[in-house]
Scaffold this motif. Structure first.
Motif, PDB file in Angstrom:
ATOM      1  N   ASP A  71     -43.281  28.606  41.286  1.00  0.00           N
ATOM      2  CA  ASP A  71     -43.659  26.918  41.214  1.00  0.00           C
ATOM      3  C   ASP A  71     -41.647  26.815  41.380  1.00  0.00           C
ATOM      4  OD1 ASP A  71     -46.115  27.135  40.781  1.00  0.00           O
ATOM      5  OD2 ASP A  71     -45.734  26.189  38.284  1.00  0.00           O
ATOM      6  N   LEU A  72     -40.750  27.154  41.236  1.00  0.00           N
ATOM      7  CA  LEU A  72     -39.766  26.079  42.388  1.00  0.00           C
ATOM      8  C   LEU A  72     -39.326  26.578  43.347  1.00  0.00           C
ATOM      9  CD1 LEU A  72     -37.522  27.398  39.036  1.00  0.00           C
ATOM     10  CD2 LEU A  72     -37.528  25.098  39.540  1.00  0.00           C
ATOM     11  N   MET A  73     -39.598  27.578  43.391  1.00  0.00           N
ATOM     12  CA  MET A  73     -39.990  27.856  45.373  1.00  0.00           C
ATOM     13  C   MET A  73     -40.694  27.122  45.910  1.00  0.00           C
ATOM     14  SD  MET A  73     -38.846  32.431  45.557  1.00  0.00           S
ATOM     15  CE  MET A  73     -40.177  32.916  43.958  1.00  0.00           C
ATOM     16  N   ALA A  74     -42.077  26.943  45.213  1.00  0.00           N
ATOM     17  CA  ALA A  74     -42.868  25.897  46.481  1.00  0.00           C
ATOM     18  C   ALA A  74     -41.741  24.495  46.049  1.00  0.00           C
ATOM     19  CB  ALA A  74     -44.141  26.053  45.702  1.00  0.00           C
ATOM     20  N   THR A  75     -41.439  23.875  45.232  1.00  0.00           N
ATOM     21  CA  THR A  75     -40.623  22.836  45.241  1.00  0.00           C
ATOM     22  C   THR A  75     -39.470  22.774  45.895  1.00  0.00           C
ATOM     23  OG1 THR A  75     -41.386  22.397  42.928  1.00  0.00           O
ATOM     24  CG2 THR A  75     -39.086  21.093  44.524  1.00  0.00           C
ATOM     25  N   LEU A  76     -38.866  24.054  45.881  1.00  0.00           N
ATOM     26  CA  LEU A  76     -37.408  24.369  46.568  1.00  0.00           C
ATOM     27  C   LEU A  76     -38.248  24.255  48.486  1.00  0.00           C
ATOM     28  CD1 LEU A  76     -34.788  24.992  48.289  1.00  0.00           C
ATOM     29  CD2 LEU A  76     -35.328  27.783  47.296  1.00  0.00           C
ATOM     30  N   GLN A  77     -39.561  24.904  48.580  1.00  0.00           N
ATOM     31  CA  GLN A  77     -39.658  24.792  50.103  1.00  0.00           C
ATOM     32  C   GLN A  77     -40.029  23.284  50.648  1.00  0.00           C
ATOM     33  OE1 GLN A  77     -43.313  27.265  52.097  1.00  0.00           O
ATOM     34  NE2 GLN A  77     -44.428  25.693  51.391  1.00  0.00           N
ATOM     35  N   ALA A  78     -40.732  22.565  49.482  1.00  0.00           N
ATOM     36  CA  ALA A  78     -40.763  21.111  49.954  1.00  0.00           C
ATOM     37  C   ALA A  78     -39.438  20.106  50.379  1.00  0.00           C
ATOM     38  CB  ALA A  78     -41.603  20.673  49.239  1.00  0.00           C
ATOM     39  N   ALA A  79     -38.442  20.845  49.550  1.00  0.00           N
ATOM     40  CA  ALA A  79     -37.199  19.770  49.657  1.00  0.00           C
ATOM     41  C   ALA A  79     -36.833  21.037  50.759  1.00  0.00           C
ATOM     42  CB  ALA A  79     -36.249  20.705  48.373  1.00  0.00           C
ATOM     43  N   CYS A  80     -36.732  22.196  51.904  1.00  0.00           N
ATOM     44  CA  CYS A  80     -35.937  22.567  52.830  1.00  0.00           C
ATOM     45  C   CYS A  80     -36.823  22.305  53.880  1.00  0.00           C
ATOM     46  CB  CYS A  80     -36.401  23.642  52.965  1.00  0.00           C
ATOM     47  SG  CYS A  80     -35.203  24.528  52.031  1.00  0.00           S
ATOM     48  N   GLY A  81     -38.578  21.030  53.524  1.00  0.00           N
ATOM     49  CA  GLY A  81     -38.454  20.433  54.941  1.00  0.00           C
ATOM     50  C   GLY A  81     -39.744  21.167  54.882  1.00  0.00           C
ATOM     51  N   GLY A  82     -40.260  22.256  53.941  1.00  0.00           N
ATOM     52  CA  GLY A  82     -41.235  23.576  54.530  1.00  0.00           C
ATOM     53  C   GLY A  82     -41.116  24.630  54.842  1.00  0.00           C
ATOM     54  N   ASP A  83     -39.470  24.337  55.236  1.00  0.00           N
ATOM     55  CA  ASP A  83     -38.478  26.156  55.416  1.00  0.00           C
ATOM     56  C   ASP A  83     -37.799  26.856  54.825  1.00  0.00           C
ATOM     57  OD1 ASP A  83     -37.521  27.911  56.949  1.00  0.00           O
ATOM     58  OD2 ASP A  83     -36.931  26.959  59.301  1.00  0.00           O
ATOM     59  N   LEU A  84     -38.052  27.805  53.742  1.00  0.00           N
ATOM     60  CA  LEU A  84     -37.305  28.526  53.307  1.00  0.00           C
ATOM     61  C   LEU A  84     -35.933  28.767  53.873  1.00  0.00           C
ATOM     62  CD1 LEU A  84     -39.917  30.458  50.699  1.00  0.00           C
ATOM     63  CD2 LEU A  84     -38.013  28.003  50.028  1.00  0.00           C
ATOM     64  N   ASN A  85     -36.335  29.061  55.363  1.00  0.00           N
ATOM     65  CA  ASN A  85     -35.444  29.602  56.286  1.00  0.00           C
ATOM     66  C   ASN A  85     -33.660  29.170  55.801  1.00  0.00           C
ATOM     67  OD1 ASN A  85     -36.422  31.877  56.633  1.00  0.00           O
ATOM     68  ND2 ASN A  85     -37.876  31.198  57.972  1.00  0.00           N
ATOM     69  N   ARG A  86     -34.192  27.372  55.366  1.00  0.00           N
ATOM     70  CA  ARG A  86     -32.594  26.945  56.059  1.00  0.00           C
ATOM     71  C   ARG A  86     -31.650  27.057  54.544  1.00  0.00           C
ATOM     72  NH1 ARG A  86     -34.552  20.647  55.094  1.00  0.00           N
ATOM     73  NH2 ARG A  86     -31.894  20.467  55.073  1.00  0.00           N
ATOM     74  N   VAL A  87     -32.417  27.722  52.912  1.00  0.00           N
ATOM     75  CA  VAL A  87     -31.451  28.248  51.790  1.00  0.00           C
ATOM     76  C   VAL A  87     -30.709  28.806  52.134  1.00  0.00           C
ATOM     77  CG1 VAL A  87     -31.954  29.675  49.765  1.00  0.00           C
ATOM     78  CG2 VAL A  87     -34.131  27.954  50.148  1.00  0.00           C
ATOM     79  N   LYS A  88     -29.540  28.687  51.785  1.00  0.00           N
ATOM     80  CA  LYS A  88     -28.257  29.292  52.028  1.00  0.00           C
ATOM     81  C   LYS A  88     -27.560  30.504  50.848  1.00  0.00           C
ATOM     82  CE  LYS A  88     -23.560  28.546  53.351  1.00  0.00           C
ATOM     83  NZ  LYS A  88     -22.468  27.668  54.031  1.00  0.00           N
TER      84      LYS A  88
END
Length: 152
Positions: A71-88
């Motif tokens: 669930d956290l990863m889903a919210t994180l994806q939303a926070a990244c504008g739909g792109d988890l590749n933005r995670v540093k």
């Protein structure tokens, strides 16, 4: 292998982001840092109710923490504008485990989230962490976890 390929290999589909259950937002970004609000454990779409040391085992708690991480990863994806590749970097997790006073395996329960995050994000997923035993969590949930993430 991308984050999305790892999720697919593990047969994980990120759920729809839940709406807040009270007066807060699901995440806040300041600069390149995103703070995700606490997410409670759910099983089959309902709050995963129970207390470690009373009616939930450490292994069940670990599965609950893993579910929270998804669930956290889903919210994180939303926070990244739909792109988890933005995670540093996954910076920190804070885990609250609904447990009896004599239960001392909060750290093992929380491994359910930490291990999955490290598996998905590799070195970027290695994080600092706190795991606490608490007397109760909203709605009787067995586990609640919040996360801090740095974005590119």
């Amino acid at each position: 292998m991308s984050f999305y390929e790892k999720l697919q290999a593990l047969n994980i589909e990120l759920p729809t982001v839940a709406a807040p259950a009270a007066a807060y937002v699901m995440y806040v970004q300041t600069g390149n840092t995103v703070f995700l609000s606490g997410h409670i454990a759910k099983k089959d779409g309902k709050v995963w109710v129970g207390q470690l040391g009373k009616n939930i085992t450490t292994e069940e708690g670990k599965l609950a923490a893993r579910a929270v991480a998804i669930d956290l990863m889903a919210t994180l994806q939303a926070a990244c504008g739909g792109d988890l590749n933005r995670v540093k970097r996954i910076v920190k997790l804070m885990s609250l485990v609904n447990s009896t006073p004599d239960f001392t395996e909060q750290h093992l329960v929380t491994n359910g989230a930490s291990e999955l995050i490290a598996e998905i994000f590799g070195d970027q997923g290695k994080h600092a962490r706190s795991a606490f035993g608490v007397a109760q969590i909203p709605m009787g949930a067995c586990v609640e976890i919040e996360m801090i993430v740095e974005l590119n």
